[in-house]
Design a protein around this motif. Structure first.
Motif, PDB file in Angstrom:
ATOM      1  N   GLN A  11       5.907   1.662  -3.971  1.00  0.00           N
ATOM      2  CA  GLN A  11       5.378   1.487  -5.328  1.00  0.00           C
ATOM      3  C   GLN A  11       6.240   2.240  -6.335  1.00  0.00           C
ATOM      4  O   GLN A  11       6.529   1.746  -7.433  1.00  0.00           O
ATOM      5  N   LEU A  12       6.668   3.431  -5.938  1.00  0.00           N
ATOM      6  CA  LEU A  12       7.508   4.255  -6.806  1.00  0.00           C
ATOM      7  C   LEU A  12       8.882   3.598  -7.010  1.00  0.00           C
ATOM      8  O   LEU A  12       9.432   3.610  -8.117  1.00  0.00           O
ATOM      9  N   LYS A  61       0.811  -1.222   0.000  1.00  0.00           N
ATOM     10  CA  LYS A  61       0.000   0.000   0.000  1.00  0.00           C
ATOM     11  C   LYS A  61       0.844   1.272   0.000  1.00  0.00           C
ATOM     12  O   LYS A  61       0.329   2.352  -0.262  1.00  0.00           O
ATOM     13  N   ASN A  62       2.139   1.132   0.290  1.00  0.00           N
ATOM     14  CA  ASN A  62       3.007   2.297   0.447  1.00  0.00           C
ATOM     15  C   ASN A  62       3.359   2.905  -0.915  1.00  0.00           C
ATOM     16  O   ASN A  62       3.937   2.241  -1.778  1.00  0.00           O
ATOM     17  N   ILE A  63       2.997   4.167  -1.110  1.00  0.00           N
ATOM     18  CA  ILE A  63       3.234   4.853  -2.391  1.00  0.00           C
ATOM     19  C   ILE A  63       4.721   4.936  -2.705  1.00  0.00           C
ATOM     20  O   ILE A  63       5.142   4.798  -3.853  1.00  0.00           O
ATOM     21  N   GLN A  64       5.532   5.145  -1.670  1.00  0.00           N
ATOM     22  CA  GLN A  64       6.981   5.260  -1.858  1.00  0.00           C
ATOM     23  C   GLN A  64       7.565   3.946  -2.371  1.00  0.00           C
ATOM     24  O   GLN A  64       8.379   3.925  -3.298  1.00  0.00           O
TER      25      GLN A  64
END
Length: 726
Positions: free
Chosen positions: A610-611, A605-608
């Motif tokens: 994912q990036l 769930k972590n956007i960082q």
């Protein structure tokens, strides 16, 4: 196992061509200029190496035509990796020996080496004229042409004309990249100051050629300092690497450097040096060393002369860096006098008494951080170091135990042991460190060339730390790091988080001094051989060779898809398994599965994260793009496209986890007296505060702690109810 000299390290042999491009320090690779040739020493060396390897290597390769082909391929690639020296006609001539090198090795025949060495020296001299001619006139960045930097697949130049063209395009790409960077800087200056007069393209173009000329002159200056012995070492290691990636020859100075890296110390003044034109410049003083303590020698000082005690001062201007280093280094308690030119232009003679210098970056360090009202400890172990020559010297096992004890006294509720980028080290220290976290039992299994199995145990019943534990790894955690992670994982003592898998080196090396074998010869110092003598296995029976250790929690990594592990090395040994050792799994791990699930959910769930995963795939796709336009407009267009994509990933570098890391009390006292140590620790703490991987490791500790607290709360509640009923 305390006094053994078994080494577990990732591949650390660096080719000479790479080494000379790096800054050389007091403990770094030494380059010699003595051009004398001693073919008898070379033959003795070859004979000793082949004899010892065939007798002592875990699984010596058969020295035949296939072996010969491997030597040929690796050596030619090492001599001229970017194919900017040799012509195709040279390669045609060399290739006649492709199947003869095994015979030459057995006969101690140096014909092939002598041929390639002499030809390389000739081609390098020719190349000096080529690049100087190319850089004497402006480049035309308007014409349509491109250059492919995939040197491995590129053909050799057919003739001198083609070689000059290859040099021209290679240099042009470098200057074009520099030119566009300079123009961006000029634009930035103009935006900040409208009165600033922007330099013209012609001026900037000339600056880029001058800069390139200076860099190439410096490079060839360093190459000129290499002597025949250095190139012969390169040839020998092309032979050694055929046995496996971790078998290598250490020339005398390389052996000294290796010992320094293992122990983390040397005897000298404690200064790092680099060549600056004809001068030797002080670039850093090692904290705690005699030069640092004396407070006279400073960063930026230029060395003019060196004298031993009351001896005559020797002018070192124009002298090779390695020769100057040898004059400055010396035994503890001896005096060296340095004549230096200070940054203000004054000349001073500085007397320094040599001492043992510890390289602080080698050793373990720890930090304390608070999260959700609880304290946690982070221990960083850069290497499993051990001073083989001094049983009372520092070693990783004793130092980690000390840090754990200090963290316990500081009241931490969980520990993260960070072995990311730790390439390994001493076998005995990893057994000691793993033993800190279990009661007693097997840590690793070892098989020798005789195929006999030995189990290395932690026999100390004392548990230094029985609380929540996380081991952080990445794809560069190798050898000893993998033993530690594997043991903790097999015992289910802690949670392993990091890259998909570690490096995958499951072999043990031993460093063998060659001099006792050649004591009856006049060959001088023969150096040492690091050869693979054993394979190690997890206590569950599996090997870490090639496969490494798989993390319990896999965190996205920007370089996850690049080929950088043992499995990508030529001549790597195969994976296998043996019977498991008897061991008892840690009992307090019933919450591990849920904690791992929780961590995986957070990461997904972590956007960082994912990036980071998205960037990893982009980096992988970029690895196959090797052709660059040398037309300025097209080059800028392509770079702008790359820059626009790269901007998307800028938040990765800008990330902050909002955690505050602090040194333990004993270190705070030292930092108050040592500004260099203070600066280093502040930089480390700052990097930790930007590290999303450390943040997730602490989240895992927090989950373990929260569960433990919940368990205790439930027990207390049941106790209260029981009391009420009674």
């Amino acid at each position: 196992m305390k006094n053994n000299k078994y080494i577990l390290m990732g591949r650390n042999y660096k080719r000479i061509i790479t080494m000379v491009c790096l800054s050389v320090t007091l403990s770094a690779f030494s380059i010699n200029t003595n051009k004398s040739i001693d073919p008898e020493k070379d033959k003795i060396l070859l004979e000793l190496l082949t004899f010892i390897i065939e007798k002592g290597h875990y699984n010596p390769a058969k020295i035949d035509d296939n072996f010969s082909k491997g030597i040929y391929k690796d050596y030619i690639a090492a001599l001229d990796p970017s194919k900017r020296f040799f012509l195709q006609s040279d390669i045609n001539e060399f290739s006649k020996f492709e199947l003869e090198l095994d015979d030459q090795l057995n006969n101690k025949d140096l014909t092939f080496f002598n041929l390639t060495y002499d030809r390389l020296m000739l081609r390098m001299e020719e190349s000096k004229k080529i690049f100087k001619d190319i850089l004497s006139k402006p480049f035309d960045y308007k014409i349509e042409e491109d250059f492919n930097v995939d040197y491995e697949k590129a053909p050799y130049a057919k003739n001198t004309t083609e070689l000059k063209e290859k040099w021209r395009k290679k240099i042009k790409l470098s200057t074009l990249s520099s030119l566009t960077d300079k123009q961006k800087l000029e634009e930035d200056k103009k935006r900040k100051d409208p009165k600033y007069i922007v330099k013209s393209e012609d001026v900037l173009e000339k600056e880029t050629r001058e800069s390139s000329l200076k860099s190439l002159n410096e490079f060839f200056g360093l190459m000129d300092e290499l002597k025949r012995d250095d190139w012969f070492t390169l040839y020998i290691n092309s032979i050694m690497s055929q046995f496996d990636p971790h078998t290598s020859y250490f020339a005398p100075d390389d052996k000294e450097r290796f010992d320094t890296s293992m122990s983390g110390k040397f005897e000298g003044i404690g200064a790092q040096l680099q060549k600056k034109n004809d001068y030797i410049e002080i670039i850093e003083l090692i904290s705690g060393g005699p030069a640092w303590r004396g407070k006279q020698l400073e960063k930026g000082d230029l060395l003019l002369k060196v004298a031993q005690s009351n001896g005559i001062a020797v002018d070192v201007i124009g002298m090779r860096l390695a020769d100057v280093v040898k004059k400055i280094k010396g035994p503890k308690g001896s005096e060296v006098r340095l004549t230096v030119k200070k940054t203000d232009g004054t000349i001073q003679v500085i007397s320094i008494i040599r001492d043992v210098v510890e390289i602080e970056e080698t050793y373990v360090k720890s930090s304390v951080v608070e999260k959700n009202g609880l304290k946690y400890g982070v221990i960083y172990l850069p290497k499993f170091y051990l001073d083989f020559g001094n049983k009372d010297g520092r070693d990783a096992g004793k130092d980690v135990a000390l840090e754990v004890d200090r963290l316990k006294k500081a009241g931490v509720k969980g520990i993260v042991l960070d072995v990311r980028d730790d390439g390994g080290g001493s076998l005995s220290t990893v057994v000691d460190i793993a033993g800190l976290f279990i009661e007693q039992g097997p840590i690793v299994q070892v098989k020798s060339a005789s195929k006999k199995k030995e189990i290395l145990y932690d026999t100390d019943k004392k548990i230094e730390w029985d609380g929540p534990l996380v081991i952080m790894v990445n794809e560069f955690s190798a050898s000893a790091s993998e033993i530690l992670a594997a043991a903790i994982q097999d015992y289910k003592r802690g949670i392993i988080i990091g890259s998909k898998q570690t490096y995958g080196k499951g072999t043990v090396q031993r460093v063998i001094d060659l001099n006792p074998y050649g004591k009856n010869s006049a060959a001088g110092d023969l150096g040492a051989l690091k050869t693979t003598i054993q394979k190690f296995y997890r206590i569950n029976g599996g090997s870490t060779q090639l496969n490494g250790v798989s993390s319990d929690v896999v965190m996205p990594d920007s370089y996850a898809y690049l080929k950088m592990g043992e499995r990508d090395e030529e001549h790597a040994m195969p994976w296998d398994k043996i019977d498991p050792a008897p061991y008892a799994v840690w009992k307090d791990n019933e919450k591990f599965d849920q904690v791992i699930i929780n961590s995986k959910k957070r990461i997904e769930k972590n956007i960082q994260f994912q990036l980071i995963e998205e960037k990893a795939k982009w980096v992988d796709s970029r690895s196959n793009e090797n052709t660059y336009s040398l037309n300025k407009d097209k080059f800028i267009l392509a770079q702008n496209k790359i820059d626009s994509i790269a901007k998307k990933y800028k938040p990765i570098a800008d990330y902050k986890n909002n955690l505050k890391f602090n040194s333990l009390p004993y270190e705070l006292e030292g930092m108050a007296k040592d500004t260099i140590l203070k600066e280093k620790r502040e930089r480390w703490h700052e990097s930790l505060s930007k590290d999303i991987y450390v943040e997730e490791a602490l989240n895992v500790l927090d989950d373990l702690q929260v569960k433990s607290m919940a368990k205790n709360s439930l027990a207390n509640e049941m106790k209260k109810r029981k009391l009420v009923k009674s």
